[in-house]
Motif scaffolding. Sequence first.
Motif, PDB file in Angstrom:
ATOM      1  N   MET A 134       0.132  -1.223   0.356  1.00 23.29           N
ATOM      2  CA  MET A 134       0.143  -0.517   0.491  1.00 23.29           C
ATOM      3  C   MET A 134       0.502   1.654  -0.199  1.00 23.29           C
ATOM      4  SD  MET A 134      -1.027  -0.170   4.277  1.00 23.29           S
ATOM      5  CE  MET A 134      -1.500  -2.105   4.092  1.00 23.29           C
ATOM      6  N   LEU A 135       0.292   2.395   0.062  1.00 24.08           N
ATOM      7  CA  LEU A 135       1.117   3.322  -0.011  1.00 24.08           C
ATOM      8  C   LEU A 135       1.030   3.909   1.162  1.00 24.08           C
ATOM      9  CD1 LEU A 135      -0.412   6.021  -2.744  1.00 24.08           C
ATOM     10  CD2 LEU A 135       1.690   5.127  -2.814  1.00 24.08           C
ATOM     11  N   CYS A 136       1.553   4.051   2.113  1.00 21.38           N
ATOM     12  CA  CYS A 136       3.078   5.095   3.459  1.00 21.38           C
ATOM     13  C   CYS A 136       3.616   5.900   3.488  1.00 21.38           C
ATOM     14  CB  CYS A 136       3.170   3.531   3.939  1.00 21.38           C
ATOM     15  SG  CYS A 136       4.079   4.046   5.548  1.00 21.38           S
ATOM     16  N   CYS A 137       2.615   6.685   3.482  1.00 19.84           N
ATOM     17  CA  CYS A 137       3.577   8.378   3.381  1.00 19.84           C
ATOM     18  C   CYS A 137       3.824   8.517   2.495  1.00 19.84           C
ATOM     19  CB  CYS A 137       4.748   8.056   4.804  1.00 19.84           C
ATOM     20  SG  CYS A 137       4.644   7.133   6.118  1.00 19.84           S
ATOM     21  N   HIS A 138       2.621   8.049   1.312  1.00 25.32           N
ATOM     22  CA  HIS A 138       3.028   8.442  -0.046  1.00 25.32           C
ATOM     23  C   HIS A 138       4.106   7.870  -0.909  1.00 25.32           C
ATOM     24  CE1 HIS A 138       0.606  12.231   0.716  1.00 25.32           C
ATOM     25  NE2 HIS A 138       1.624  12.059   1.421  1.00 25.32           N
ATOM     26  N   VAL A 139       4.651   6.319  -0.435  1.00 24.80           N
ATOM     27  CA  VAL A 139       5.137   5.909  -0.899  1.00 24.80           C
ATOM     28  C   VAL A 139       5.037   4.197  -1.238  1.00 24.80           C
ATOM     29  CG1 VAL A 139       7.944   4.293  -0.943  1.00 24.80           C
ATOM     30  CG2 VAL A 139       7.358   7.049   0.028  1.00 24.80           C
ATOM     31  N   ALA A 140       4.951   3.535  -1.783  1.00 29.81           N
ATOM     32  CA  ALA A 140       4.774   2.043  -2.223  1.00 29.81           C
ATOM     33  C   ALA A 140       5.408   1.553  -0.588  1.00 29.81           C
ATOM     34  CB  ALA A 140       5.712   1.517  -3.081  1.00 29.81           C
ATOM     35  N   ALA A 141       4.650   0.739  -0.036  1.00 32.42           N
ATOM     36  CA  ALA A 141       5.239  -0.013   1.137  1.00 32.42           C
ATOM     37  C   ALA A 141       4.879  -1.590   1.328  1.00 32.42           C
ATOM     38  CB  ALA A 141       5.263   0.638   2.509  1.00 32.42           C
ATOM     39  N   ASN A 142       5.500  -2.207   2.397  1.00 32.93           N
ATOM     40  CA  ASN A 142       4.352  -3.121   2.228  1.00 32.93           C
ATOM     41  C   ASN A 142       4.176  -3.471   4.544  1.00 32.93           C
ATOM     42  OD1 ASN A 142       4.285  -6.619   3.679  1.00 32.93           O
ATOM     43  ND2 ASN A 142       3.436  -6.411   1.529  1.00 32.93           N
ATOM     44  N   VAL A 143       2.796  -3.076   4.996  1.00 29.45           N
ATOM     45  CA  VAL A 143       2.803  -2.841   5.566  1.00 29.45           C
ATOM     46  C   VAL A 143       2.341  -4.428   6.402  1.00 29.45           C
ATOM     47  CG1 VAL A 143       1.249  -1.695   7.726  1.00 29.45           C
ATOM     48  CG2 VAL A 143       1.985  -0.813   5.046  1.00 29.45           C
TER      49      VAL A 143
END
Length: 182
Positions: A134-143
Motif C-alpha cells: 500500500m501507500l504509506c506516507c506517499h511511498v509504496a510499502a509493504n505493511v
Amino acid sequence: MSINLLHRHVLEDHISGFETDPNPNHLLVIRRPMIFTVLAHEGQGTAVAEALWNAPDVAPRFCGPSEWLAVSRTVGAETVAGMLSDIAGASVVDQSDGQVLMEISGPSVRKILGRCVAVDLHPEVFEEGRSATMLCCHVAANVARTGADTFEIVVPRSFAGSVFEELTDMGREHALTRGFAD
C-alpha cells in the motif's frame, strides 16, 4: 590506501543523537534484516505460499498474486537463500540492501498509521499475520500486522528517510520515540 567498508544504515543520520528510552509508542529500525522477493511460477502460487508459511525463521509478507516478501530478522542471507531456493516453482531475489524494515508499535499505533495509510487497520479487518502492499506516507510499502499493537513496514531504501520522518511527525502528539534495534 585503506577503505573503511563499515556498514552505515541509511537512517543513521535521522536517529543518531535523538535516541531515548522507548516510550509505549515506538518506531524501531531493524539494522540488517534479510528481505527476499519470492515469485511463484505460473500455477505454483498455492504450493509456494504453503512452503513459505512453513519455512522456519522466515515471515512471509503478501505483496500480490503469486508474490511475497520473505523477511527474517534472525538468520543470515545464505540461510534464507538456501531455504527459499529449495521451494519448487519459485524464483527468489535478495532485496535486503534495497529495502528498509521498520517496526512501529504501541497503544496509539493505529492512530499514527491511520494518518499515513488509506487502509482500515481495525483489528477485525487487518488481522495479525496479514500484510499488504500500500501507500504509506506517499511511498509504496509493504505493511504487516505482526502483533496486537505492532506493525512492520518495508520501504525502498531510497525513500526510507522520507517515510521515517513522516511517521515521526505523525507520532509526535503520541510521544513516539525512535531508535535502532539492538
